[in-house]
Design an enzyme around this catalytic site. Structure first.
Site, PDB file in Angstrom:
ATOM      1  N   LEU A  83      22.512  67.537  61.626  1.00  0.00           N
ATOM      2  CA  LEU A  83      23.644  68.153  60.489  1.00  0.00           C
ATOM      3  C   LEU A  83      22.717  68.805  59.809  1.00  0.00           C
ATOM      4  CD1 LEU A  83      26.098  65.229  60.170  1.00  0.00           C
ATOM      5  CD2 LEU A  83      26.235  67.321  61.562  1.00  0.00           C
ATOM      6  N   CYS A 140      10.737  70.968  67.990  1.00  0.00           N
ATOM      7  CA  CYS A 140      11.194  70.900  66.610  1.00  0.00           C
ATOM      8  C   CYS A 140      11.202  69.440  66.405  1.00  0.00           C
ATOM      9  CB  CYS A 140      12.621  71.110  66.638  1.00  0.00           C
ATOM     10  SG  CYS A 140      12.935  73.131  66.749  1.00  0.00           S
TER      11      CYS A 140
END
Lengths: 271, 775
Positions: free
Chosen positions: A70, A187
């Protein structure tokens, strides 16, 4: 295609543009774009393309929404935690623009299914987070001659390139293949600035819109490098490589295959 | 022998005043008191153009019917020596140009010309250009009657009215003395052909012809009018042009576009209505006068003992017969229309001594010395031999006519004069014979047809060609152009040939008599091929030292006028107004509103002859010229007062409360500008007198229409665009727009996207805008 008054109003800021006009908006409404990955890059691309009135948008992702997503994957809300990403994204897209058709593909693209999925689209946006998928998309678009735009983000850096297979440099012209496992962190290991996906994903959407309109110059034969900390954009000129294993003079890659995934990335890439 | 010094064309008083006022305009410009655009708007209609070389100017001297007195030529020569480059140029419209004049000398040149009874006023810009006539008018054995006095009378009439200098575009008038059309009347904006009917002299009249972009021959508007009515016809057509010409698009402004838009019948009807009005009102100003030139320049009776000498056969091509058996016209086919000042003085001397004291210019850039007595021909030729230019025309060669081309013209693509010289050299080298029946070769350096390539037996139109990624100069070859009183036939394109190959092509074509379209087409096909590795000189234009390029090309100066200056200010006002809406900061908003108000107030002052730069003077003049007479609302006075107070740091702390009023004022100014006619008068009425005007809808066939009343910006623009995309390219859409923002923005936005705004007319309290889809 006859636009309704509401559509004319909805797309009025496009129609005003000399380079778009009614005819251009009609082209957007008949365009078909596939977005691979409903994550950091795919989210902004999906929302903007929906808003722009790209008539058919496919979205591919096998994942569900996780709370770590998110921070950057803006198609999803806290309330969407645990839901399928493709469903979550498709809802937002339709809410923005009920005119368009959204096809959801809840699957992990592999050598044996990718050709079938991309077949129904004119342009592909690579919004994936791993090298295996990126080279698979590159190869599949080459064999099916689909224009696509590559992008990748990590820490504070992003890169991007548009490929017209057989005409302009492809990912393998520059990199050959994926780096050795462990050479580049993912990431999840290295981190990524959330807005990077917004910058690069929106640029990818811009390429898709330009491609549909047939306007402007695509980012071909050039690798765009972006650094958020310096706010620097650099276009590195590249060209087709005669010894490219895929599109060179004597190609060694003649059909689709899956590249090896580094073990630590497995959780990221597969459900 | 003594000759009359009365000028051929009498300069009207208004022109005299404008010329004398010019010096102060230059001085003000040089003091930095007027900007370059504003100054250009004065300069170009004075007949002064900037050359491609910065800071050098060309002065185009108009010669009524192409005629000049010897002392006038001597004066032009002297002015060129004193202030220019000492070379004069005869144009295809019978003017003489002085080149390379520095701006500070232009007033001296203009006043010097005026002293000699000649002027350059109207030599450029959107004006009545030189009224041309048959170069042999009054002398030619073939002519029906002398048309020169009528050309001069029409010129004098139109020149005295300042409205003739603010037309939508240039207005070219020509008079031909017979059907052969040496004056090119069949392709002029207005063309007269001499006719006699039952012993009465009159004219067959053509209108709305023109070369350049979208060239066409004119159409017949009168089968026969008595000579005395020529001025009325010229005035009626001037009014048709003034009211219907498109001032918003320079490229489609000429009279022929009015004809194309309306169709033959509607055009003729408009003309007839104007003619009725002109006759009902009577002609304004000084009544036109027609002065007999044939009588004034009649050859004197030759004494019987004078013997007529034989002329060397090789100079026969320089001698043309005249009506009177005892005299001839001496013809000087100047190469490229150029003659040195010294030579021009010799020609003037020759005309005084052996001729009638009258010299003419031709559409083929020649000089003619009229009435040379046969008995003195040998002596006259001896004078001619003294000129430097004589060697270039001692042999008869086909005539090559060229526009100024890229060397001096900002529009030119190719060096047309360089090519013309190369062609002439090829004719010399191969001894190609000219004279009677030889084709005239007409060259234009770009599609604008200043060299008249559309009416040449052989025409060449410059363009750039790409080869292996490089540009090379090339020309479209055209053939078969004809002008006559039966109407013009434009030359047809045959193919594109690299400039380098044209001299050999033309020498071969003329020498072998292969100048018909079919033969030429074959030669063109042979020469069009560029070899795979062309020699380097293919990429160099004739006379150029650097490879061919389009650098330095720019918009032409021809259309510069008062209208451009006003538009500049109105754009500034509108843009400041727009910016004022996008900022929140009160001080910045006030600043933008002030700038908008100032630009709006200043914009129209130029038509009242006011040119001030101090802000309080601008507002004072605005109050006097526009508020007091009611052109703009009286409420503007308070706005202006507050604006000045705000500017001076008075009690008014913000102008934001006036935003709406300033917006309305800008809209009103825009409307007033749109209603300006060529006299610089508003067609709108002052606000106090305004009544519900009846809608005036054009006579064109029913067009698609979109009623956008009540639709706000920018949806009205969007809807207009959608409607426009639904009609075919070239068709017309009518849109009804509300007053205020809609009418202020939508037409401009559509024009910006490349469509043509044909007209904006009041319509039931709103506006009817006619738009042609162009892409």
């Amino acid at each position: 295609m006859e636009l309704t008054d509401t559509q004319i109003e909805r797309y009025s800021r496009h129609i005003i543009l000399e380079e778009v006009g009614l005819a251009g908006q009609e082209r957007l409404l008949s365009a078909r774009v596939l977005i691979v990955g409903a994550g950091g890059l795919g989210s902004p691309a999906a929302l903007y393309l929906a808003a722009a009135g790209i008539g058919t948008i496919g979205i591919v992702d096998a994942d569900t929404v996780d709370i770590t997503n998110l921070q950057r994957q803006i198609a999803h809300r806290t309330a969407d935690l645990g839901r399928e990403k493709v469903i979550s994204a498709a809802e937002k897209m339709s809410a923005i623009n009920p005119d368009i058709t959204v096809n959801t593909h809840r699957l992990f693209l592999q050598a044996d299914n990718i050709a079938e999925v991309i077949d129904g689209y004119d342009f592909v946006i690579d919004g994936t987070d791993n090298f295996a998928a990126k080279f698979l998309i590159n190869d599949a678009c080459h064999f099916s001659r689909k224009a696509y735009v590559h992008a990748g983000i990590l820490r504070f850096d992003g890169q991007m390139m548009t490929v017209l297979p057989g005409e302009t440099a492809c990912l393998r012209c520059i990199f050959g293949g994926p780096p050795p496992p462990g050479a580049v962190p993912s990431c999840s290991q290295a981190g990524v600035l959330g807005v990077l996906g917004g910058v690069l994903g929106t640029l990818q959407a811009t390429e898709a819109v330009k491609h549909a309109l047939g306007q402007g110059t695509l980012l071909t034969n050039a690798l765009l490098k972006y650094n958020a900390l310096d706010l620097s954009f650099r276009k590195v000129p590249v060209r087709r490589n005669p010894i490219c294993p895929l599109c060179g003079d004597a190609p060694t890659i003649t059909d689709l295959h899956d590249e090896a995934l580094p073990v630590c990335d497995l959780k990221e890439a597969r459900p | 022998m003594s000759h009359s010094t009365e000028p051929i064309l009498h300069i009207p008083q208004s022109v005299r005043e404008d010329v004398l006022a010019y010096r102060e305009k230059v001085a003000a410009y040089r003091r930095g008191e007027s900007n370059p655009t504003a100054f250009k708007a004065y300069r170009v209609p004075m007949g002064i153009y900037e050359q491609r070389t910065d800071g050098r100017f060309m002065v185009r001297v108009r010669l009524g019917a192409g005629l000049a007195l010897p002392q006038q030529l001597t004066r032009i020569a002297a002015l060129s020596q004193a202030h220019g480059n000492g070379v004069l140029h005869v144009t295809t419209r019978q003017d003489i140009q002085i080149h390379d004049v520095p701006i500070e000398s232009t007033p001296d040149v203009l006043e010097g010309l005026l002293d000699g009874g000649i002027s350059s006023r109207g030599g450029g810009g959107n004006t009545v250009r030189n009224v041309s006539a048959c170069p042999r008018a009054g002398r030619c054995p073939q002519e029906r009657f002398d048309v020169a006095p009528h050309a001069i009378s029409v010129a004098e009439y139109l020149l005295q009215h300042r409205s003739s200098f603010n037309l939508p575009r240039k207005y070219k008038i020509a008079f031909s003395g017979c059907g052969t059309d040496c004056a090119l009347a069949s392709v002029a904006d207005l063309g007269f052909f001499a006719k006699t009917r039952d012993g009465e002299q009159g004219f067959l009249v053509y209108a709305a012809g023109g070369l350049g972009g979208s060239p066409r021959g004119g159409i017949v508007i009168e089968e026969f009018i008595p000579v005395a009515e020529a001025v009325e016809v010229a005035e009626a057509i001037r009014r048709v042009f003034d009211k219907n010409g498109d001032r918003t698009n320079k490229n489609r402004a000429r009279l022929r576009f009015v004809l194309n838009r309306l169709g033959d019948n509607a055009f003729k009807k408009l003309y007839q209505e104007e003619l009725v009005a002109v006759r009902a009102e009577g002609l304004a100003g000084d009544p036109p006068s027609v002065r007999d030139l044939e009588a004034r320049f009649a050859p004197q009776t030759v004494l019987s003992e004078a013997h007529i000498e034989d002329v060397q056969p090789d100079l026969q091509h320089l001698i043309w017969p005249e009506k009177a058996a005892e005299s001839v016209t001496l013809r000087l086919p100047l190469p490229l229309g150029d003659i040195s000042a010294e030579d021009l003085e010799l020609v003037a001397h020759l005309a005084k001594k052996h001729g009638l004291g009258l010299v003419g210019t031709t559409q083929e850039q020649e000089l003619l010395v009229y009435g040379v007595r046969r008995a003195e021909l040998a002596a006259a030729l001896a004078v001619l031999r003294e000129t430097i230019v004589f060697s270039s025309f001692r042999n008869a060669r086909p005539r090559v006519v060229a526009c100024a081309g890229a060397s001096t013209c900002k529009l030119g693509l190719c060096l047309s004069r360089g090519l013309a010289s190369a062609i002439s050299a090829a004719f010399d080298a191969q001894d190609v014979a000219g004279g009677e029946g030889a084709p005239v070769i007409r060259i234009s350096g770009c599609p604008n047809s200043c060299g008249g390539h559309h009416i040449g037996a052989i025409g060449l139109e410059g363009r750039a060609q790409r080869h292996n990624g490089r540009l090379l100069p090339a020309y479209v070859v055209l053939a078969g152009g004809v002008v006559s009183e039966d109407g013009a036939q434009l030359a047809q394109p045959l193919g594109v040939v690299p400039a380098r190959r044209l001299p050999e092509l033309l020498a071969a074509a003329v020498k072998q008599g292969m100048t018909g379209a079919e033969d030429l087409r074959r030669l063109v096909a042979e020469h069009a091929v560029i070899p795979p590795n062309p020699p380097e000189d293919y990429f160099y234009d004739f006379g150029a030292e650097v490879p061919f390029s389009l650098a330095g090309r720019g918009p032409g100066e021809c259309g510069a006028g008062v209208f451009d200056v006003i538009q500049l200010d109105i754009r500034e006002a509108a843009s400041a107004l727009r910016s004022s809406k996008t900022v929140l900061d009160d001080r910045v908003r006030s600043e933008e509103l002030y700038m908008s108000l100032l630009a709006a107030a200043r914009s129209l002052l130029v038509i009242f002859g006011v040119e001030v730069t101090k802000e309080h003077l601008i507002f004072a003049a605005f109050d006097r010229e526009l508020i007091t007479p009611g052109w703009v609302s009286a409420a503007s006075r308070n706005v202006v007062a507050d604006a000045l107070d705000w500017r001076l740091g008075g009690e008014t702390k913000s102008l934001v409360q006036h935003a709406e009023s300033i917006g309305e004022l800008v809209a009103r100014i825009t409307d007033l500008f749109g209603s300006l006619d060529a006299n610089l008068k508003f067609r709108l009425t002052p606000l106090a007198e305004e009544t519900a005007a009846a809608p005036s809808v054009g006579a064109e066939k029913a067009a698609a229409r979109a009623d956008l009343s009540g639709v706000l910006c920018p949806m009205n623009f969007v809807k207009a665009k959608v409607a426009l995309e639904k009609i075919s390219i070239g068709s017309v859409l009518e849109v009804i727009l509300d007053d205020g923002e809609p009418i202020q923005n939508v037409p401009g936005s559509l024009a910006e996207q490349g469509h043509e705004i044909i007209s904006v007319t009041p319509f039931e309290g709103r506006h009817l805008v006619r738009i042609r889809r162009l892409k």
